[in-house]
Design an enzyme around this catalytic site. Structure first.
Site, short mmCIF file in Angstrom:
data_model
loop_
_atom_site.label_atom_id
_atom_site.label_comp_id
_atom_site.label_asym_id
_atom_site.label_seq_id
_atom_site.Cartn_x
_atom_site.Cartn_y
_atom_site.Cartn_z
N SER A 1 70.28 11.32 62.16
CA SER A 1 71.68 11.22 62.62
C SER A 1 71.88 9.89 63.35
O SER A 1 73.00 9.53 63.69
CB SER A 1 71.99 12.38 63.57
N CYS B 1 39.30 19.08 82.77
CA CYS B 1 39.27 18.55 84.15
C CYS B 1 40.06 19.47 85.10
O CYS B 1 40.16 19.22 86.28
CB CYS B 1 39.85 17.13 84.20
N VAL C 1 57.73 14.53 64.66
CA VAL C 1 56.45 14.82 65.32
C VAL C 1 55.69 15.88 64.53
O VAL C 1 54.63 16.34 64.95
CB VAL C 1 56.69 15.31 66.78
N HIS D 1 57.58 8.89 68.23
CA HIS D 1 57.84 9.94 69.23
C HIS D 1 56.64 10.85 69.43
O HIS D 1 56.76 11.91 70.04
CB HIS D 1 59.07 10.79 68.82
C1 BV8 Z 1 64.27 6.18 76.51
C2 BV8 Z 1 60.37 14.21 70.60
C3 BV8 Z 1 64.04 4.58 78.23
C4 BV8 Z 1 60.77 15.52 71.14
C5 BV8 Z 1 62.42 13.01 70.57
C6 BV8 Z 1 70.85 9.08 79.62
C7 BV8 Z 1 69.74 9.05 80.46
C8 BV8 Z 1 68.49 8.68 80.02
C9 BV8 Z 1 68.29 8.33 78.69
C10 BV8 Z 1 69.38 8.36 77.87
C11 BV8 Z 1 70.65 8.72 78.30
N1 BV8 Z 1 71.51 8.65 77.26
C12 BV8 Z 1 70.82 8.24 76.17
C13 BV8 Z 1 69.56 8.06 76.54
C14 BV8 Z 1 68.47 7.63 75.72
C15 BV8 Z 1 67.85 8.87 75.07
C16 BV8 Z 1 68.75 9.27 73.91
O1 BV8 Z 1 68.78 8.55 72.94
N2 BV8 Z 1 69.44 10.42 74.04
C17 BV8 Z 1 70.31 10.86 72.95
C18 BV8 Z 1 70.34 12.39 72.91
C19 BV8 Z 1 71.69 10.26 73.16
N3 BV8 Z 1 66.58 8.42 74.59
C20 BV8 Z 1 65.50 8.57 75.35
O2 BV8 Z 1 65.47 9.18 76.38
C21 BV8 Z 1 64.27 7.85 74.79
N4 BV8 Z 1 63.63 7.13 75.85
O3 BV8 Z 1 65.43 5.90 76.35
O4 BV8 Z 1 63.44 5.56 77.42
C22 BV8 Z 1 64.43 5.31 79.46
C23 BV8 Z 1 63.41 5.73 80.30
C24 BV8 Z 1 63.79 6.36 81.46
C25 BV8 Z 1 65.13 6.61 81.77
C26 BV8 Z 1 66.14 6.18 80.88
C27 BV8 Z 1 65.79 5.55 79.72
C28 BV8 Z 1 63.27 8.85 74.24
C29 BV8 Z 1 63.85 9.45 72.98
C30 BV8 Z 1 62.77 10.31 72.32
C31 BV8 Z 1 63.11 11.76 72.52
N5 BV8 Z 1 62.16 12.56 71.76
N6 BV8 Z 1 61.51 13.69 69.90
C32 BV8 Z 1 60.56 16.56 70.09
O5 BV8 Z 1 60.72 16.26 68.89
O6 BV8 Z 1 60.23 17.67 70.51
S1 BV8 Z 1 63.87 12.68 69.82
C33 BV8 Z 1 64.23 13.91 68.70
O7 BV8 Z 1 65.50 13.59 68.13
C34 BV8 Z 1 63.31 13.98 67.49
O8 BV8 Z 1 62.31 12.99 67.44
C35 BV8 Z 1 64.28 13.77 66.34
O9 BV8 Z 1 63.70 13.23 65.22
C36 BV8 Z 1 65.17 12.82 67.01
C37 BV8 Z 1 66.41 12.34 66.41
O10 BV8 Z 1 67.03 13.33 65.72
P1 BV8 Z 1 67.03 13.20 64.11
O11 BV8 Z 1 65.65 12.99 63.64
O12 BV8 Z 1 68.03 12.18 63.70
O13 BV8 Z 1 67.45 14.64 63.75
P2 BV8 Z 1 68.92 15.23 63.77
O14 BV8 Z 1 68.79 16.71 63.72
O15 BV8 Z 1 69.70 14.58 64.87
O16 BV8 Z 1 69.56 14.69 62.41
C38 BV8 Z 1 69.06 15.15 61.18
C39 BV8 Z 1 69.74 14.33 60.13
O17 BV8 Z 1 69.20 14.69 58.86
C40 BV8 Z 1 71.24 14.59 60.04
O18 BV8 Z 1 71.91 13.35 59.89
C41 BV8 Z 1 71.39 15.43 58.77
O19 BV8 Z 1 72.62 15.15 58.09
C42 BV8 Z 1 70.23 14.93 57.96
N7 BV8 Z 1 69.70 15.90 56.99
C43 BV8 Z 1 69.55 17.25 57.13
N8 BV8 Z 1 68.98 17.74 56.01
C44 BV8 Z 1 68.77 16.70 55.17
C45 BV8 Z 1 69.23 15.52 55.77
N9 BV8 Z 1 69.18 14.31 55.19
C46 BV8 Z 1 68.65 14.26 53.95
N10 BV8 Z 1 68.18 15.34 53.29
C47 BV8 Z 1 68.23 16.56 53.85
N11 BV8 Z 1 67.77 17.62 53.18
ZN ZN Z 2 42.13 16.15 82.06
#
Ligand code: BV8
Ligand code: ZN
Length: 256
Positions: A195, A156, A110, A126
């Site tokens: 990840s 508003c 984002v 996202h």
């Molecule tokens: C949904 C905005 C349907 C926020 C983000 C139980 C109940 C309800 C839902 C769920 C549940 N269990 C699971 C879910 C689904 C849930 C989910 O997936 N949860 C996860 C935690 C298990 N998903 C949702 O809720 C989604 N919606 O399912 O809707 C629904 C509707 C109602 C009820 C139920 C279901 C919405 C998901 C969107 C959330 N919003 N972002 C913000 O950013 O402020 S997600 C957030 O995590 C970011 O967008 C981020 O990008 C994303 C994923 O993380 P990564 O980008 O992968 O980052 P991370 O740190 O994890 O990894 C970094 C990687 O980079 C690592 O691998 C590292 O090794 C690597 N790295 C580091 N440095 C380098 C590198 N690689 C290369 N070079 C480098 N230099």
């Molecule tokens: Zn408004």
């Protein structure tokens, strides 16, 4: 991390495969912005000031304590104000320039850095730190990254929220449909700096793998293996800000 020889060999295989691709799709996560100085989610082991990010970045968190959530997002807006795209973002623009409209970049990030770097065919699944959405009239406004009030209000009178998809919220339908289509139609999917834990974003990887027959070649670029690795045909393990420019260089050498 892979040895230089292993990485070199994998880079050659990846460049040869990419060179023959008709349609390219890229999925990025927070890792692609890490070398720009934007903290990833897992690095902070998913915490912010002692709060689980899933609790802060959620509609329940906003209902419970909107000021805390705006502090979280104002802090991230302040961080992104100070950073710029890294060579990995620019390398993805070069790949887009080669494939044109046969290229789609899907990002979970984002921070807007792909847009600043010049990516055009970009799906921000996202949302974006730059935009706010009104909880009342739903008006969406791009406000840049200036710091907003601790509790910003719409004209508003209702409260503003970040125009970001929180946990437990659905992704914008049109953008998500386009992302699934791009993953299904591509014959090479680059998975960079994620990840692959968050869904449905991570499901783009199996969608590409099982997409248009015979299914896409999946190339993972990360520091370490991830949830995506089981789908990866080629793994390029190193910092994306270094690996992506090397991939573009190899690609260039193949076509010269
Ligand atoms: C949904 C905005 C349907 C926020 C983000 C139980 C109940 C309800 C839902 C769920 C549940 N269990 C699971 C879910 C689904 C849930 C989910 O997936 N949860 C996860 C935690 C298990 N998903 C949702 O809720 C989604 N919606 O399912 O809707 C629904 C509707 C109602 C009820 C139920 C279901 C919405 C998901 C969107 C959330 N919003 N972002 C913000 O950013 O402020 S997600 C957030 O995590 C970011 O967008 C981020 O990008 C994303 C994923 O993380 P990564 O980008 O992968 O980052 P991370 O740190 O994890 O990894 C970094 C990687 O980079 C690592 O691998 C590292 O090794 C690597 N790295 C580091 N440095 C380098 C590198 N690689 C290369 N070079 C480098 N230099
Ligand atoms: Zn408004």
């Amino acid at each position: 991390m892979a040895s230089d020889v292993e990485l070199d060999r994998a880079l050659e295989r990846a460049a040869v495969r990419l060179a023959t691709a008709r349609r390219v799709c890229v999925l990025t996560g927070a890792g692609v912005s890490a070398e720009s100085g934007v903290p990833t989610f897992r690095a902070s082991d998913g915490l912010w000031e002692g709060h689980r990010i899933e609790d802060v970045a959620s509609p329940f968190g906003f209902q419970r304590d909107p000021r805390l959530v705006w502090n979280f997002y104002n802090a991230r807006r302040a961080n992104v104000r100070t950073v710029k795209p890294n060579p990995g973002h620019h390398a993805l623009v070069q790949i887009e320039n080669r494939w044109g409209d046969q290229f789609t970049l899907v990002t979970q990030n984002v921070d807007g850095l792909h847009r600043v770097a010049g990516s055009k065919n970009l799906l921000e699944i996202h949302g974006s730190l730059y935009r706010t959405r009104c909880t009342g009239c739903q008006e969406v406004v791009d406000r840049g990254l200036e710091t907003l009030d601790a509790l910003p209000l719409c004209h508003c009178g209702e409260m503003l929220r970040p125009d970001i998809v929180w946990f437990h919220e659905n992704l914008p339908v049109d953008i998500w449909d386009a992302a699934q289509m791009a993953a299904h139609e591509c014959d090479v999917l680059l998975v960079v700096g994620t990840s692959a834990v968050v869904h449905p974003a991570a499901s783009l990887i199996p969608i590409a793998k099982r997409g248009k027959s015979p299914g896409a070649t999946v190339i993972e670029i990360n520091l370490t293996p991830t949830e995506a690795s089981s789908f990866a045909d080629i793994g390029l393990y190193g910092p994306s800000g270094q690996v992506l420019p090397k991939l573009v260089e190899r690609l260039g050498a193949l076509s010269s």
